[in-house]
Design a protein around this motif. Structure first.
Motif, PDB file in Angstrom:
ATOM      1  N   SER A 374      -2.663  16.175 113.688  1.00 25.30           N
ATOM      2  CA  SER A 374      -1.559  16.919 114.252  1.00 25.30           C
ATOM      3  C   SER A 374      -1.255  16.402 115.490  1.00 25.30           C
ATOM      4  CB  SER A 374      -1.783  18.486 114.206  1.00 25.30           C
ATOM      5  OG  SER A 374      -1.686  18.769 113.087  1.00 25.30           O
ATOM      6  N   GLU A 375      -2.366  16.061 116.344  1.00 20.28           N
ATOM      7  CA  GLU A 375      -2.326  15.515 117.628  1.00 20.28           C
ATOM      8  C   GLU A 375      -1.499  14.133 117.609  1.00 20.28           C
ATOM      9  OE1 GLU A 375      -2.946  13.624 121.329  1.00 20.28           O
ATOM     10  OE2 GLU A 375      -3.944  12.929 119.375  1.00 20.28           O
ATOM     11  N   TYR A 376      -2.051  13.284 116.622  1.00 23.13           N
ATOM     12  CA  TYR A 376      -1.340  11.972 116.500  1.00 23.13           C
ATOM     13  C   TYR A 376       0.213  12.210 116.380  1.00 23.13           C
ATOM     14  CZ  TYR A 376       0.102   7.665 114.002  1.00 23.13           C
ATOM     15  OH  TYR A 376       0.599   6.555 113.557  1.00 23.13           O
ATOM     16  N   PHE A 377       0.467  13.152 115.368  1.00 22.66           N
ATOM     17  CA  PHE A 377       1.832  13.357 114.768  1.00 22.66           C
ATOM     18  C   PHE A 377       2.637  13.769 115.929  1.00 22.66           C
ATOM     19  CE2 PHE A 377       4.874  15.981 112.412  1.00 22.66           C
ATOM     20  CZ  PHE A 377       5.673  14.852 111.892  1.00 22.66           C
ATOM     21  N   CYS A 378       2.086  14.764 116.799  1.00 18.61           N
ATOM     22  CA  CYS A 378       3.005  15.264 117.775  1.00 18.61           C
ATOM     23  C   CYS A 378       3.179  14.014 118.850  1.00 18.61           C
ATOM     24  CB  CYS A 378       2.182  16.411 118.540  1.00 18.61           C
ATOM     25  SG  CYS A 378       1.191  16.233 120.026  1.00 18.61           S
ATOM     26  N   SER A 379       2.268  13.374 118.985  1.00 14.67           N
ATOM     27  CA  SER A 379       2.639  12.243 120.041  1.00 14.67           C
ATOM     28  C   SER A 379       3.642  11.214 119.473  1.00 14.67           C
ATOM     29  CB  SER A 379       1.364  11.539 120.242  1.00 14.67           C
ATOM     30  OG  SER A 379       0.415  12.159 120.759  1.00 14.67           O
ATOM     31  N   ILE A 380       3.529  10.994 118.098  1.00 19.58           N
ATOM     32  CA  ILE A 380       4.562  10.389 117.471  1.00 19.58           C
ATOM     33  C   ILE A 380       6.217  10.741 117.688  1.00 19.58           C
ATOM     34  CG2 ILE A 380       5.575   9.536 115.203  1.00 19.58           C
ATOM     35  CD1 ILE A 380       3.545   7.624 116.163  1.00 19.58           C
ATOM     36  N   MET A 381       6.101  12.103 117.324  1.00 23.35           N
ATOM     37  CA  MET A 381       7.409  12.911 117.399  1.00 23.35           C
ATOM     38  C   MET A 381       7.989  12.486 118.974  1.00 23.35           C
ATOM     39  SD  MET A 381       7.162  16.200 115.108  1.00 23.35           S
ATOM     40  CE  MET A 381       5.746  16.618 115.681  1.00 23.35           C
ATOM     41  N   HIS A 382       7.119  12.848 119.847  1.00 26.63           N
ATOM     42  CA  HIS A 382       7.541  12.729 121.269  1.00 26.63           C
ATOM     43  C   HIS A 382       7.880  11.267 121.677  1.00 26.63           C
ATOM     44  CE1 HIS A 382       7.331  13.021 125.560  1.00 26.63           C
ATOM     45  NE2 HIS A 382       6.668  11.974 125.703  1.00 26.63           N
ATOM     46  N   GLU A 383       7.248  10.380 120.808  1.00 24.30           N
ATOM     47  CA  GLU A 383       7.950   8.806 121.274  1.00 24.30           C
ATOM     48  C   GLU A 383       9.050   8.482 120.504  1.00 24.30           C
ATOM     49  OE1 GLU A 383       6.399   6.510 123.230  1.00 24.30           O
ATOM     50  OE2 GLU A 383       4.891   8.151 123.775  1.00 24.30           O
ATOM     51  N   LEU A 384       9.364   9.172 119.428  1.00 29.53           N
ATOM     52  CA  LEU A 384      10.789   9.092 118.723  1.00 29.53           C
ATOM     53  C   LEU A 384      11.959   9.532 119.279  1.00 29.53           C
ATOM     54  CD1 LEU A 384       9.654  10.071 114.823  1.00 29.53           C
ATOM     55  CD2 LEU A 384      10.539   7.862 115.813  1.00 29.53           C
ATOM     56  N   ARG A 385      11.679  10.455 120.438  1.00 27.36           N
ATOM     57  CA  ARG A 385      12.698  10.993 121.261  1.00 27.36           C
ATOM     58  C   ARG A 385      13.479   9.788 121.991  1.00 27.36           C
ATOM     59  NH1 ARG A 385      12.637  16.571 122.229  1.00 27.36           N
ATOM     60  NH2 ARG A 385      13.513  16.293 124.069  1.00 27.36           N
ATOM     61  N   ASP A 386      12.814   8.824 122.316  1.00 30.36           N
ATOM     62  CA  ASP A 386      13.536   7.833 123.031  1.00 30.36           C
ATOM     63  C   ASP A 386      14.025   6.619 122.409  1.00 30.36           C
ATOM     64  OD1 ASP A 386      12.759   9.174 125.566  1.00 30.36           O
ATOM     65  OD2 ASP A 386      10.575   8.073 125.450  1.00 30.36           O
TER      66      ASP A 386
END
Length: 476
Positions: A374-386
């Motif tokens: 989940s920690e990795y996935f939340c970081s991925i989602m954050h990066e996808l915003r840009d």
């Protein structure tokens, strides 16, 4: 499926055994921190030593009630203390000082400082103006003359123990079909896919993640109690903020003139107002005006201060069975606080989530098996915003009819873009996604989400009742 997931994502998966009660349940840790610990201490088979993790937690994740003892150790015993927490850095222009806050322990910037050498070492991973998770090391600087003693940040290490490779994630998606991918996404947020009755239930649950991947996406969800709204928005990402009940003011949400401090809307990817029926908004006109301006343009003005943010705003509340059975076409917003009883404000929310399509939480929905961290996935989602490439694809795929309302068009396209990022992150151009898949998983769902907002706005204001949603088509 478990083995395939492990082969493709390797160390980015952890074994989640949430169906069986274990000691993690009693810790009340957010999912991203729990999975960070599992990543750190589990072996290749998902086994971990409870005593080893317990020792780490006791040392590095102190309880809020322990702050008095921690201050004693720092100030009077001269210890350097390390622990995991959120920290917020502030740079004072007039004084040329760098201070910080640790919200969990109500440690404010008037009692803290960061020297320039430490700042130069940490500033790339500790950006000023937003809360950041990490391993904090504190010490005490004794008072000198008229200068009072202060708590000093002497080191900071990033919470994320690995580099986030967004291109790897996109390529990894190509190894799975859409049905497998839905199940993987559910596992990443702690849910067992086999506990859902059908695809619609799965997709409605995953719709809650759209503000995680798309900037300034504003949604409203009404759902029965016990469907996990608070869990998803409050536990899955360290980049968002969940506010439940109580009082919400313009100063808390946007900017506090007295404290000269930006509010929740700044520095978070999304702000969720949960239990919306129980929230008091103080000055209704003041809050309504601030929300309308922000939801429309992404900026706000309070006094002489003008701020900007990319955070989405989501309203979450409960709904009764009788209203729920009308599937979005009943007057649902009468129980919302008065601030939202205005068509011009509601219209600025892009879409509505039918929370009644999500089953009430039960043991069969708890993840038990290998899943994305989940920690990795939340970081991925954050990066996808840009990543702006997805909006370009959506613009190319959707045919907008002449005379279409701009707010409707923007709402549908923004929701489509979020779905595309979440479900088809590997797509690089319009030709790489099947038109039927785009219609089924992106456009049709976006249109249905916007239709409900459109209908509710019509109930609030006669002027809107005859306005229909444009008939969007796909450029195939």
């Amino acid at each position: 499926m478990n083995e395939k997931l492990r082969q493709v994502f390797s160390s980015m998966v952890v074994y989640k055994d949430l169906k069986r009660s274990n000691f993690f349940t009693a810790l009340s840790l957010p999912s991203f921190m729990r999975d960070w610990l599992l990543q750190k201490f589990s072996d290749e088979n998902g086994h971990y030593d409870i005593q080893e993790i317990s020792g780490f937690i006791k040392q590095f994740i102190p309880d809020k009630n322990e702050w008095g003892n921690l201050k004693d150790k720092i100030i009077f015993e001269g210890e350097h203390l390390k622990f995991l927490a959120k920290i917020l850095v502030d740079i004072d222009i007039s004084k040329q000082e760098i201070t910080f806050e640790i919200p969990a322990f109500t440690l404010g910037k008037k009692d803290t400082f960061i020297n320039i050498d430490t700042w130069n070492k940490c500033k790339n991973i500790l950006p000023a103006g937003r809360e950041t998770w990490g391993l904090i090391e504190l010490a005490y600087k004794q008072p000198e003359g008229k200068t009072p003693g202060k708590i000093e940040l002497v080191n900071f290490e990033s919470f994320c123990p690995y580099q986030i490779d967004i291109e790897f994630f996109k390529q990894a998606r190509q190894n799975f079909n859409i049905y497998e991918w839905l199940d993987i996404l559910l596992g990443a947020i702690d849910y067992n896919a086999s506990g859902y009755r059908d695809e619609e239930q799965k997709l409605t649950m995953l719709t809650r993640l759209l503000p995680f991947v798309e900037k300034r996406l504003n949604l409203i969800e009404l759902a029965p109690k016990g469907t996990g709204k608070s869990y998803v928005f409050g536990n899955m990402s360290r980049y968002g903020w969940l506010s439940s009940g109580g009082v919400m003011t313009r100063s808390k949400m946007f900017y506090d003139i007295v404290k000269n401090k930006e509010g929740l809307i700044v520095g978070n990817d999304f702000v969720v107002l949960d239990e919306i029926q129980t929230i008091s908004f103080g000055n209704t006109d003041e809050m309504r005006a601030a929300l309308k301006g922000y939801l429309e343009q992404g900026n706000f003005t309070v006094g002489n201060y003008r701020g900007v943010s990319d955070a989405g705003v989501t309203l979450c509340g409960n709904i009764n069975i009788a209203t729920m059975k009308q599937d979005g076409f009943a007057d649902m917003f009468t129980e919302l606080p008065e601030v939202f009883h205005e068509s011009a404000l509601i219209e600025r929310f892009h879409g509505f989530i039918r929370g009644w399509n999500i089953p009430r939480m039960n043991d069969d929905l708890k993840m038990q098996g290998w899943a994305l961290n989940s920690e990795y996935f939340c970081s991925i989602m954050h990066e996808l915003r840009d990543d702006i490439a997805f909006r370009r694809i959506v613009d190319e795929l959707i045919i907008v009819p002449a005379g279409a309302d701009t707010r409707d068009t923007e709402a549908v396209k923004r929701i489509c873009t979020a779905y595309l990022k979440l479900l088809f992150p590997h797509v690089k151009n319009a030709g790489e996604i099947n038109a039927m898949d785009f219609r089924r998983y992106c456009l049709d769902r976006a249109v249905r989400m916007r239709e409900i907002i459109k209908f509710q706005v019509g109930l609030l204001d006669e002027e809107y009742r005859k306005k229909k949603l444009p008939e969007f088509k796909i450029n195939s």
